[in-house]
Motif scaffolding. Structure first.
Motif, PDB file in Angstrom:
ATOM      1  N   GLU A  17       0.754  -1.268  -0.161  1.00 21.24           N
ATOM      2  CA  GLU A  17      -0.096  -0.174  -0.006  1.00 21.24           C
ATOM      3  C   GLU A  17       0.964   1.302  -0.007  1.00 21.24           C
ATOM      4  OE1 GLU A  17      -2.837  -0.119   3.108  1.00 21.24           O
ATOM      5  OE2 GLU A  17      -3.404  -2.194   2.792  1.00 21.24           O
ATOM      6  N   ARG A  18       2.195   1.045  -0.120  1.00 23.91           N
ATOM      7  CA  ARG A  18       2.889   2.168  -0.048  1.00 23.91           C
ATOM      8  C   ARG A  18       3.160   2.689  -1.516  1.00 23.91           C
ATOM      9  NH1 ARG A  18       7.596  -0.656   3.860  1.00 23.91           N
ATOM     10  NH2 ARG A  18       6.237  -0.961   5.566  1.00 23.91           N
ATOM     11  N   THR A  19       2.358   3.932  -1.752  1.00 24.40           N
ATOM     12  CA  THR A  19       2.277   4.649  -3.083  1.00 24.40           C
ATOM     13  C   THR A  19       2.569   5.953  -2.571  1.00 24.40           C
ATOM     14  OG1 THR A  19       0.097   4.942  -2.873  1.00 24.40           O
ATOM     15  CG2 THR A  19       0.810   2.823  -3.684  1.00 24.40           C
ATOM     16  N   ALA A  20       2.979   6.776  -3.882  1.00 23.20           N
ATOM     17  CA  ALA A  20       3.125   7.921  -3.714  1.00 23.20           C
ATOM     18  C   ALA A  20       1.698   8.769  -3.110  1.00 23.20           C
ATOM     19  CB  ALA A  20       3.642   8.788  -5.142  1.00 23.20           C
ATOM     20  N   ALA A  21       0.725   8.387  -3.988  1.00 22.44           N
ATOM     21  CA  ALA A  21      -0.743   8.924  -3.471  1.00 22.44           C
ATOM     22  C   ALA A  21      -0.988   8.700  -1.984  1.00 22.44           C
ATOM     23  CB  ALA A  21      -1.665   8.370  -4.321  1.00 22.44           C
ATOM     24  N   THR A  22      -0.568   7.367  -1.515  1.00 20.41           N
ATOM     25  CA  THR A  22      -0.965   7.213   0.033  1.00 20.41           C
ATOM     26  C   THR A  22       0.087   8.118   0.927  1.00 20.41           C
ATOM     27  OG1 THR A  22      -1.272   4.872  -0.490  1.00 20.41           O
ATOM     28  CG2 THR A  22      -1.072   5.312   1.749  1.00 20.41           C
ATOM     29  N   PHE A  23       1.149   8.429   0.531  1.00 25.61           N
ATOM     30  CA  PHE A  23       2.069   9.110   1.296  1.00 25.61           C
ATOM     31  C   PHE A  23       1.708  10.873   0.963  1.00 25.61           C
ATOM     32  CE2 PHE A  23       4.844   5.432   1.198  1.00 25.61           C
ATOM     33  CZ  PHE A  23       5.310   5.510   2.428  1.00 25.61           C
ATOM     34  N   GLY A  24       1.295  10.860  -0.008  1.00 24.99           N
ATOM     35  CA  GLY A  24       1.076  12.362  -0.443  1.00 24.99           C
ATOM     36  C   GLY A  24       0.105  13.375   0.651  1.00 24.99           C
ATOM     37  N   GLU A  25      -1.041  12.374   0.944  1.00 24.31           N
ATOM     38  CA  GLU A  25      -1.973  13.295   1.933  1.00 24.31           C
ATOM     39  C   GLU A  25      -1.215  13.736   3.321  1.00 24.31           C
ATOM     40  OE1 GLU A  25      -6.363  12.963   4.043  1.00 24.31           O
ATOM     41  OE2 GLU A  25      -6.121  11.831   1.869  1.00 24.31           O
ATOM     42  N   PRO A  26      -0.892  12.675   3.860  1.00 24.20           N
ATOM     43  CA  PRO A  26      -0.407  12.870   5.110  1.00 24.20           C
ATOM     44  C   PRO A  26       0.864  13.826   5.169  1.00 24.20           C
ATOM     45  CG  PRO A  26       0.073  10.585   4.772  1.00 24.20           C
ATOM     46  CD  PRO A  26      -0.879  11.151   3.832  1.00 24.20           C
ATOM     47  N   GLY A  68       7.330  18.578  -0.303  1.00 27.78           N
ATOM     48  CA  GLY A  68       6.482  17.563  -0.076  1.00 27.78           C
ATOM     49  C   GLY A  68       6.485  16.497  -1.264  1.00 27.78           C
ATOM     50  N   ASP A  69       6.406  16.669  -2.465  1.00 28.12           N
ATOM     51  CA  ASP A  69       6.063  16.065  -3.277  1.00 28.12           C
ATOM     52  C   ASP A  69       7.288  15.182  -3.647  1.00 28.12           C
ATOM     53  OD1 ASP A  69       3.847  17.225  -4.330  1.00 28.12           O
ATOM     54  OD2 ASP A  69       4.890  18.453  -5.629  1.00 28.12           O
ATOM     55  N   ALA A  70       8.801  15.665  -3.325  1.00 31.28           N
ATOM     56  CA  ALA A  70       9.873  14.852  -3.320  1.00 31.28           C
ATOM     57  C   ALA A  70       9.850  13.891  -2.111  1.00 31.28           C
ATOM     58  CB  ALA A  70      11.054  15.667  -3.296  1.00 31.28           C
ATOM     59  N   ILE A  71       9.238  13.970  -1.141  1.00 39.53           N
ATOM     60  CA  ILE A  71       9.375  13.223  -0.099  1.00 39.53           C
ATOM     61  C   ILE A  71       7.983  12.139  -0.262  1.00 39.53           C
ATOM     62  CG2 ILE A  71       8.578  12.734   2.351  1.00 39.53           C
ATOM     63  CD1 ILE A  71       9.340  15.908   2.870  1.00 39.53           C
ATOM     64  N   SER A  72       6.978  12.453  -0.766  1.00 34.29           N
ATOM     65  CA  SER A  72       6.021  11.360  -1.249  1.00 34.29           C
ATOM     66  C   SER A  72       6.356  10.707  -2.460  1.00 34.29           C
ATOM     67  CB  SER A  72       4.914  12.074  -1.727  1.00 34.29           C
ATOM     68  OG  SER A  72       4.352  13.023  -0.832  1.00 34.29           O
ATOM     69  N   VAL A  73       7.326  11.080  -3.171  1.00 34.68           N
ATOM     70  CA  VAL A  73       7.937  10.213  -4.287  1.00 34.68           C
ATOM     71  C   VAL A  73       8.809   9.142  -3.930  1.00 34.68           C
ATOM     72  CG1 VAL A  73       9.164  10.191  -6.489  1.00 34.68           C
ATOM     73  CG2 VAL A  73       7.070  11.820  -6.211  1.00 34.68           C
ATOM     74  N   ALA A  74       9.780   9.742  -2.965  1.00 38.60           N
ATOM     75  CA  ALA A  74      10.914   9.070  -2.527  1.00 38.60           C
ATOM     76  C   ALA A  74      10.513   7.927  -1.627  1.00 38.60           C
ATOM     77  CB  ALA A  74      12.127   9.827  -1.803  1.00 38.60           C
ATOM     78  N   PRO A 120       7.981   5.633  -1.446  1.00 37.90           N
ATOM     79  CA  PRO A 120       7.665   4.240  -1.736  1.00 37.90           C
ATOM     80  C   PRO A 120       8.969   3.518  -2.086  1.00 37.90           C
ATOM     81  CG  PRO A 120       6.199   5.852  -2.869  1.00 37.90           C
ATOM     82  CD  PRO A 120       7.373   6.704  -2.346  1.00 37.90           C
ATOM     83  N   ALA A 121       9.994   4.222  -2.711  1.00 42.57           N
ATOM     84  CA  ALA A 121      11.315   3.652  -3.367  1.00 42.57           C
ATOM     85  C   ALA A 121      12.169   3.109  -1.799  1.00 42.57           C
ATOM     86  CB  ALA A 121      12.195   4.475  -4.118  1.00 42.57           C
ATOM     87  N   VAL A 122      11.982   4.171  -0.905  1.00 44.93           N
ATOM     88  CA  VAL A 122      12.940   3.889   0.195  1.00 44.93           C
ATOM     89  C   VAL A 122      12.410   2.927   1.169  1.00 44.93           C
ATOM     90  CG1 VAL A 122      13.748   5.108   2.367  1.00 44.93           C
ATOM     91  CG2 VAL A 122      13.899   6.357   0.222  1.00 44.93           C
ATOM     92  N   GLY A 149      10.657   0.398   0.128  1.00 56.41           N
ATOM     93  CA  GLY A 149      10.615  -1.106  -0.455  1.00 56.41           C
ATOM     94  C   GLY A 149       8.907  -1.396  -0.893  1.00 56.41           C
ATOM     95  N   SER A 150       8.284  -0.281  -1.402  1.00 53.68           N
ATOM     96  CA  SER A 150       7.106  -0.741  -1.672  1.00 53.68           C
ATOM     97  C   SER A 150       6.973  -1.798  -2.955  1.00 53.68           C
ATOM     98  CB  SER A 150       6.620   0.593  -2.762  1.00 53.68           C
ATOM     99  OG  SER A 150       5.242   0.110  -3.088  1.00 53.68           O
ATOM    100  N   THR A 151       5.658  -2.717  -2.591  1.00 52.48           N
ATOM    101  CA  THR A 151       5.563  -3.852  -3.526  1.00 52.48           C
ATOM    102  C   THR A 151       4.095  -3.404  -4.159  1.00 52.48           C
ATOM    103  OG1 THR A 151       4.394  -4.879  -1.706  1.00 52.48           O
ATOM    104  CG2 THR A 151       6.819  -5.505  -2.150  1.00 52.48           C
ATOM    105  N   ALA A 152       3.817  -2.315  -4.204  1.00 57.06           N
ATOM    106  CA  ALA A 152       2.575  -1.890  -5.162  1.00 57.06           C
ATOM    107  C   ALA A 152       2.646  -2.248  -6.325  1.00 57.06           C
ATOM    108  CB  ALA A 152       2.217  -0.379  -4.600  1.00 57.06           C
ATOM    109  N   PRO A 153       1.601  -2.432  -7.205  1.00 55.00           N
ATOM    110  CA  PRO A 153       1.705  -2.640  -8.745  1.00 55.00           C
ATOM    111  C   PRO A 153       2.320  -1.294  -9.317  1.00 55.00           C
ATOM    112  CG  PRO A 153      -0.317  -3.441  -7.744  1.00 55.00           C
ATOM    113  CD  PRO A 153       0.298  -2.845  -6.570  1.00 55.00           C
ATOM    114  N   ASP A 154       1.936  -0.263  -8.946  1.00 55.92           N
ATOM    115  CA  ASP A 154       2.298   1.115  -9.660  1.00 55.92           C
ATOM    116  C   ASP A 154       2.299   2.187  -8.704  1.00 55.92           C
ATOM    117  OD1 ASP A 154       2.690   3.052 -11.159  1.00 55.92           O
ATOM    118  OD2 ASP A 154       1.015   3.037 -12.565  1.00 55.92           O
ATOM    119  N   PRO A 155       3.438   1.947  -7.818  1.00 53.75           N
ATOM    120  CA  PRO A 155       3.520   3.023  -6.660  1.00 53.75           C
ATOM    121  C   PRO A 155       3.447   4.737  -7.046  1.00 53.75           C
ATOM    122  CG  PRO A 155       5.486   2.036  -7.259  1.00 53.75           C
ATOM    123  CD  PRO A 155       4.543   1.263  -8.055  1.00 53.75           C
ATOM    124  N   TRP A 156       3.652   4.845  -8.194  1.00 53.08           N
ATOM    125  CA  TRP A 156       3.812   6.315  -8.709  1.00 53.08           C
ATOM    126  C   TRP A 156       2.684   6.658  -9.626  1.00 53.08           C
ATOM    127  CZ3 TRP A 156       8.347   3.206  -8.221  1.00 53.08           C
ATOM    128  CH2 TRP A 156       9.193   3.774  -7.237  1.00 53.08           C
TER     129      TRP A 156
END
Length: 231
Positions: free
Chosen positions: A46-55, A101-107, A109-111, A113-120
Motif C-alpha cells: 500500500e506504499r504509494t506516492a498517493a498514499t504518502f501524499g496526503e499525510p 512534499g512531492d519529493a518526499i512522497s515520491v521517494a 515508496p522507493a525507500v 521497499g514498496s511492492t505496490a503494482p504502480d507506486p507512482w
C-alpha cells in the motif's frame, strides 16, 4: 525592477533570522516525519506516492502558514509598503514547500521497499495537488498575518480557525470540503489532476486565500489612514 527586488527582499526576510530558518527546516522536517511514521505502519503493498501524499502535505501545511503570518506582519513596520510583492514571495516559498512534499512522497515508496503494482500512479496530478495545497495554506497565513496584529496570535489562528471550521461544518457533510482548506487539500490529493476536488479547492481558495487577503489589505489601509489622521 523594484517589485522584483521587493520579492527578493521577502525571500530574504523569510530566512533573515535563526528562528525563521528553523521554522522552514521544521516545515520540511514534519513532512519527513509523516512519511517515516507511515512507513512503519503501512503494508508494503500500500506504499504509494498517493498514499504518502496526503499525510505528508497535511503535516507540512501546519507550520508553513506561520511563515506567511510573519512575512505579512513585517509590513506593519513599513505602512506604505505594497502587499503584493510579499504575497508573491510567500507564494514562491509555498511552491518550494509543496515541491519538497512531492519529493518526499515520491521517494518514500522507493525507500520503504514498496511492492505496490504502480507506486507512482498519477504522479503529475499528485505533484500539482501538493503544491496547490501548500499555496492555499500559505495564503491563509498571509491573510491572518495582515488581520491579526500579533504573530503569537496569528500563528495559532492558522491552525485553530481552518480546523475549527472543518469540525463545525462536519454535520454538513461534503460542504465542508468546499469551504475549508483541509477539505480542499484532501480533495485534490485524493483525485489528482481532475474531478470535483479541484472545484472544491477553487472555492476554498477564494474564501480562505483571495477573500481573506483582500480583507486583510482593506483593514491594513484603514489602519494606516486612521493612524495618519491621528498624527
Amino acid at each position: 525592477m523594484a517589485t522584483n527586488e521587493t520579492i527578493v527582499g521577502t525571500l530574504r526576510r523569510a530566512v533573515g533570522t535563526r528562528g525563521r530558518r528553523v521554522l522552514l527546516l521544521v516545515t520540511v522536517g514534519v513532512g519527513v516525519l509523516a512519511a517515516v511514521a507511515l512507513m512503519a505502519g503501512l503494508p508494503a503493498a500500500e506504499r504509494t506516492a498517493a498514499t504518502f501524499g496526503e499525510p505528508v502535505h497535511a503535516f507540512i501545511s501546519v507550520p508553513l502558514p506561520f511563515v506567511g503570518v510573519l512575512l505579512a506582519n513585517d509590513l506593519r513596520r513599513t505602512p506604505g509598503a505594497p502587499v503584493l510583492p510579499t504575497l508573491a514571495g510567500a507564494t514562491l516559498i509555498a511552491v518550494a514547500a509543496g515541491l519538497a512534499g512531492d519529493a518526499i512522497s515520491v521517494a518514500a515508496p522507493a525507500v520503504s521497499g514498496s511492492t505496490a503494482p504502480d507506486p507512482w500512479a498519477n504522479l503529475g496530478g499528485i505533484a500539482v495537488a501538493g503544491v496547490s495545497a501548500q499555496v492555499l495554506a500559505q495564503l491563509v497565513g498571509t491573510g491572518l498575518g495582515l488581520l491579526i496584529a500579533r504573530p503569537w496570535w496569528g500563528c495559532p489562528a492558522t491552525i485553530v480557525l481552518p480546523l475549527g471550521a472543518y469540525a463545525l461544518l462536519t454535520p454538513l457533510g461534503a460542504a465542508r470540503d468546499w469551504l475549508t482548506p483541509y477539505g480542499a487539500l484532501r480533495g485534490v490529493l485524493a483525485e489528482g489532476s481532475g474531478g470535483v476536488g479541484w472545484a472544491r479547492w477553487a472555492t476554498a481558495a477564494l474564501l480562505w486565500g483571495a477573500a481573506l487577503n483582500v480583507v486583510g489589505v482593506v483593514v491594513r489601509r484603514r489602519r494606516a489612514a486612521t493612524a495618519g489622521t491621528a498624527a
